[in-house]
Design a protein around this motif. Structure first.
Motif, mmCIF file in Angstrom:
data_model
loop_
_atom_site.group_PDB
_atom_site.id
_atom_site.type_symbol
_atom_site.label_atom_id
_atom_site.label_comp_id
_atom_site.label_asym_id
_atom_site.label_seq_id
_atom_site.Cartn_x
_atom_site.Cartn_y
_atom_site.Cartn_z
ATOM 1 N N VAL A 1 -24.520 -8.201 -52.829
ATOM 2 C CA VAL A 1 -25.617 -8.646 -53.690
ATOM 3 C C VAL A 1 -25.255 -8.424 -55.153
ATOM 4 C CG1 VAL A 1 -27.988 -8.163 -54.401
ATOM 5 C CG2 VAL A 1 -27.417 -8.283 -51.965
ATOM 6 N N PHE A 2 -24.731 -7.240 -55.460
ATOM 7 C CA PHE A 2 -24.327 -6.946 -56.841
ATOM 8 C C PHE A 2 -23.272 -7.940 -57.310
ATOM 9 C CE2 PHE A 2 -25.870 -3.008 -58.902
ATOM 10 C CZ PHE A 2 -26.777 -2.595 -57.939
ATOM 11 N N ARG A 3 -22.335 -8.262 -56.437
ATOM 12 C CA ARG A 3 -21.280 -9.205 -56.832
ATOM 13 C C ARG A 3 -21.869 -10.582 -57.142
ATOM 14 N NH1 ARG A 3 -16.202 -7.735 -52.727
ATOM 15 N NH2 ARG A 3 -15.566 -5.870 -53.885
ATOM 16 N N GLU A 4 -22.869 -10.985 -56.370
ATOM 17 C CA GLU A 4 -23.518 -12.269 -56.595
ATOM 18 C C GLU A 4 -24.304 -12.250 -57.908
ATOM 19 O OE1 GLU A 4 -23.599 -15.207 -55.054
ATOM 20 O OE2 GLU A 4 -25.213 -16.048 -56.268
ATOM 21 N N ILE A 5 -25.082 -11.208 -58.117
ATOM 22 C CA ILE A 5 -25.937 -11.144 -59.314
ATOM 23 C C ILE A 5 -25.089 -11.040 -60.581
ATOM 24 C CG2 ILE A 5 -27.653 -9.745 -60.541
ATOM 25 C CD1 ILE A 5 -28.797 -11.341 -58.221
ATOM 26 N N PHE A 6 -24.026 -10.221 -60.511
ATOM 27 C CA PHE A 6 -23.203 -10.018 -61.708
ATOM 28 C C PHE A 6 -22.022 -10.976 -61.765
ATOM 29 C CE2 PHE A 6 -25.336 -6.556 -63.656
ATOM 30 C CZ PHE A 6 -25.982 -5.899 -62.614
ATOM 31 N N ASP A 7 -21.957 -11.880 -60.779
ATOM 32 C CA ASP A 7 -20.929 -12.918 -60.776
ATOM 33 C C ASP A 7 -19.536 -12.310 -60.927
ATOM 34 O OD1 ASP A 7 -20.187 -15.934 -62.707
ATOM 35 O OD2 ASP A 7 -20.038 -15.516 -60.557
ATOM 36 N N ASP A 8 -19.272 -11.286 -60.127
ATOM 37 C CA ASP A 8 -17.987 -10.583 -60.206
ATOM 38 C C ASP A 8 -17.561 -10.225 -58.782
ATOM 39 O OD1 ASP A 8 -16.784 -7.546 -61.882
ATOM 40 O OD2 ASP A 8 -15.798 -8.978 -60.567
ATOM 41 N N GLU A 9 -16.653 -11.029 -58.228
ATOM 42 C CA GLU A 9 -16.215 -10.822 -56.853
ATOM 43 C C GLU A 9 -15.361 -9.578 -56.681
ATOM 44 O OE1 GLU A 9 -17.012 -12.270 -53.919
ATOM 45 O OE2 GLU A 9 -18.573 -13.177 -55.150
ATOM 46 N N GLN A 10 -14.944 -8.983 -57.786
ATOM 47 C CA GLN A 10 -14.107 -7.780 -57.712
ATOM 48 C C GLN A 10 -14.910 -6.497 -57.894
ATOM 49 O OE1 GLN A 10 -10.981 -8.518 -56.899
ATOM 50 N NE2 GLN A 10 -11.584 -10.662 -57.041
ATOM 51 N N LEU A 11 -16.204 -6.634 -58.133
ATOM 52 C CA LEU A 11 -17.040 -5.472 -58.431
ATOM 53 C C LEU A 11 -17.098 -4.517 -57.235
ATOM 54 C CD1 LEU A 11 -19.041 -4.131 -60.429
ATOM 55 C CD2 LEU A 11 -20.853 -5.466 -59.331
ATOM 56 N N VAL A 12 -16.855 -3.245 -57.512
ATOM 57 C CA VAL A 12 -16.975 -2.205 -56.483
ATOM 58 C C VAL A 12 -18.036 -1.236 -56.956
ATOM 59 C CG1 VAL A 12 -15.788 -0.347 -55.265
ATOM 60 C CG2 VAL A 12 -14.558 -2.463 -55.817
ATOM 61 N N ILE A 13 -19.105 -1.110 -56.187
ATOM 62 C CA ILE A 13 -20.214 -0.260 -56.620
ATOM 63 C C ILE A 13 -19.997 1.189 -56.191
ATOM 64 C CG2 ILE A 13 -21.862 -2.158 -56.604
ATOM 65 C CD1 ILE A 13 -22.962 -1.050 -53.961
ATOM 66 N N ASN A 14 -20.622 2.092 -56.930
ATOM 67 C CA ASN A 14 -20.644 3.499 -56.543
ATOM 68 C C ASN A 14 -21.998 4.077 -56.918
ATOM 69 O OD1 ASN A 14 -20.468 4.783 -59.336
ATOM 70 N ND2 ASN A 14 -18.624 3.515 -59.334
ATOM 71 N N ASP A 15 -22.306 5.240 -56.378
ATOM 72 C CA ASP A 15 -23.664 5.777 -56.535
ATOM 73 C C ASP A 15 -24.049 6.017 -57.989
ATOM 74 O OD1 ASP A 15 -23.982 7.844 -53.499
ATOM 75 O OD2 ASP A 15 -24.010 5.687 -53.855
ATOM 76 N N SER A 16 -23.094 6.334 -58.835
ATOM 77 C CA SER A 16 -23.427 6.682 -60.213
ATOM 78 C C SER A 16 -23.492 5.467 -61.136
ATOM 79 C CB SER A 16 -22.399 7.668 -60.775
ATOM 80 O OG SER A 16 -21.128 7.053 -60.822
ATOM 81 N N MET A 17 -23.185 4.289 -60.585
ATOM 82 C CA MET A 17 -23.202 3.087 -61.414
ATOM 83 C C MET A 17 -24.631 2.803 -61.869
ATOM 84 S SD MET A 17 -21.488 -0.509 -60.304
ATOM 85 C CE MET A 17 -19.798 -0.028 -60.585
ATOM 86 N N SER A 18 -24.770 2.461 -63.158
ATOM 87 C CA SER A 18 -26.105 2.217 -63.704
ATOM 88 C C SER A 18 -26.023 1.222 -64.846
ATOM 89 C CB SER A 18 -26.717 3.530 -64.206
ATOM 90 O OG SER A 18 -26.029 3.953 -65.369
ATOM 91 N N ALA A 19 -27.168 0.957 -65.442
ATOM 92 C CA ALA A 19 -27.215 0.005 -66.557
ATOM 93 C C ALA A 19 -26.395 0.498 -67.742
ATOM 94 C CB ALA A 19 -28.661 -0.223 -66.979
ATOM 95 N N SER A 20 -26.161 1.795 -67.815
ATOM 96 C CA SER A 20 -25.427 2.326 -68.961
ATOM 97 C C SER A 20 -23.919 2.127 -68.824
ATOM 98 C CB SER A 20 -25.724 3.818 -69.144
ATOM 99 O OG SER A 20 -25.271 4.542 -68.015
ATOM 100 N N ASN A 21 -23.453 1.856 -67.597
ATOM 101 C CA ASN A 21 -22.012 1.685 -67.445
ATOM 102 C C ASN A 21 -21.605 0.421 -66.701
ATOM 103 O OD1 ASN A 21 -22.539 2.410 -64.740
ATOM 104 N ND2 ASN A 21 -22.118 4.558 -65.166
#
Lengths: 81, 143
Positions: free
Chosen positions: A13-33
């Motif tokens: 979902v994050f990859r779709e919303i942010f249009d980044d197929e390489q995005l790897v999420i982690n628990d500390s990820m937020s709007a600030s980073n």
């Protein structure tokens, strides 16, 4: 549903919303980073995650979704009541 | 102008309207956008590249999605948040477009709706499709 699967589907979902197929999420990820995590994309994330997992958030719940970890925790709470 | 409030919205709600593409629209868009590419101003140039005649700008037709949201769905109480648009076939002066939008998802907690929209010309050909996200305006104290 395991946390691992929730993370995997949330990442999609994050990859779709942010249009980044390489995005790897982690628990500390937020709007600030995470670039482009602005108010509009936050609204889009809420909607997309609700749709992905067929769940509905309450307003008081979304106000505390300040990082990915909290998203994951809330999704798990919703799908595994 | 429609005045749908968020509570009026339901899945599958569909609206549509027609628009005729005119030379005045094309001329105005060239001035507005600054896009005076010969594709949109030179008939010979356009025909040499496979078009029937000068095609209008895709973004010109996209303006009708603005009307869809601002006038029809939701209308007065709505505003545009996001558009993802594809231009699938050329549009020419004189074409009659039918623009339609259907609510495909309702984000109730944050009062946002997702609309699947499209434009079809007088021959029934799909010339554009879009995914649109729209929000609802709320009264606040005047600043």
């Amino acid at each position: 549903m395991s946390r691992e699967i929730v993370v995997k589907r949330t990442q999609a979902v994050f990859r779709e919303i942010f249009d980044d197929e390489q995005l790897v999420i982690n628990d500390s990820m937020s709007a600030s980073n995470l670039a482009n995590w602005d108010s509009l994309n936050h609204i889009n994330l809420i909607g997309a995650i609700q749709r992905e997992f067929n769940i509905k958030f309450e307003l008081n719940e979304v106000q505390h979704l300040t990082n990915v970890g909290r998203f994951i925790d809330l999704i798990i709470k919703k799908i595994n009541p | 102008m429609n005045t749908f409030h968020f509570e009026d919205i339901y899945l599958g709600l569909t609206v549509s309207f027609d628009a005729v593409i005119t030379q005045a629209m094309l001329d105005s868009f060239v001035l507005l956008s600054g896009d005076n590419s010969p594709l949109h101003t030179d008939d010979h140039f356009a025909r040499e590249r496979g078009f029937l005649t000068i095609p209008v700008h895709g973004m010109l037709t996209a303006a009708f999605y603005s009307q869809l949201i601002g006038i029809h769905l939701p209308g007065k109480n709505g505003y545009s948040q996001e558009y993802k648009i594809a231009f699938t076939a050329p549009v020419y002066v004189g074409d009659v477009l039918t623009i339609s939008g259907e609510v495909e998802y309702i984000n109730a907690v944050l009062k946002q709706i997702w609309i699947s929209a499209k434009m079809i010309n007088q021959a029934g050909k799909l010339v554009s499709r879009a995914k649109i996200k729209a929000g609802f305006l709320e009264l606040t104290a005047v600043r």
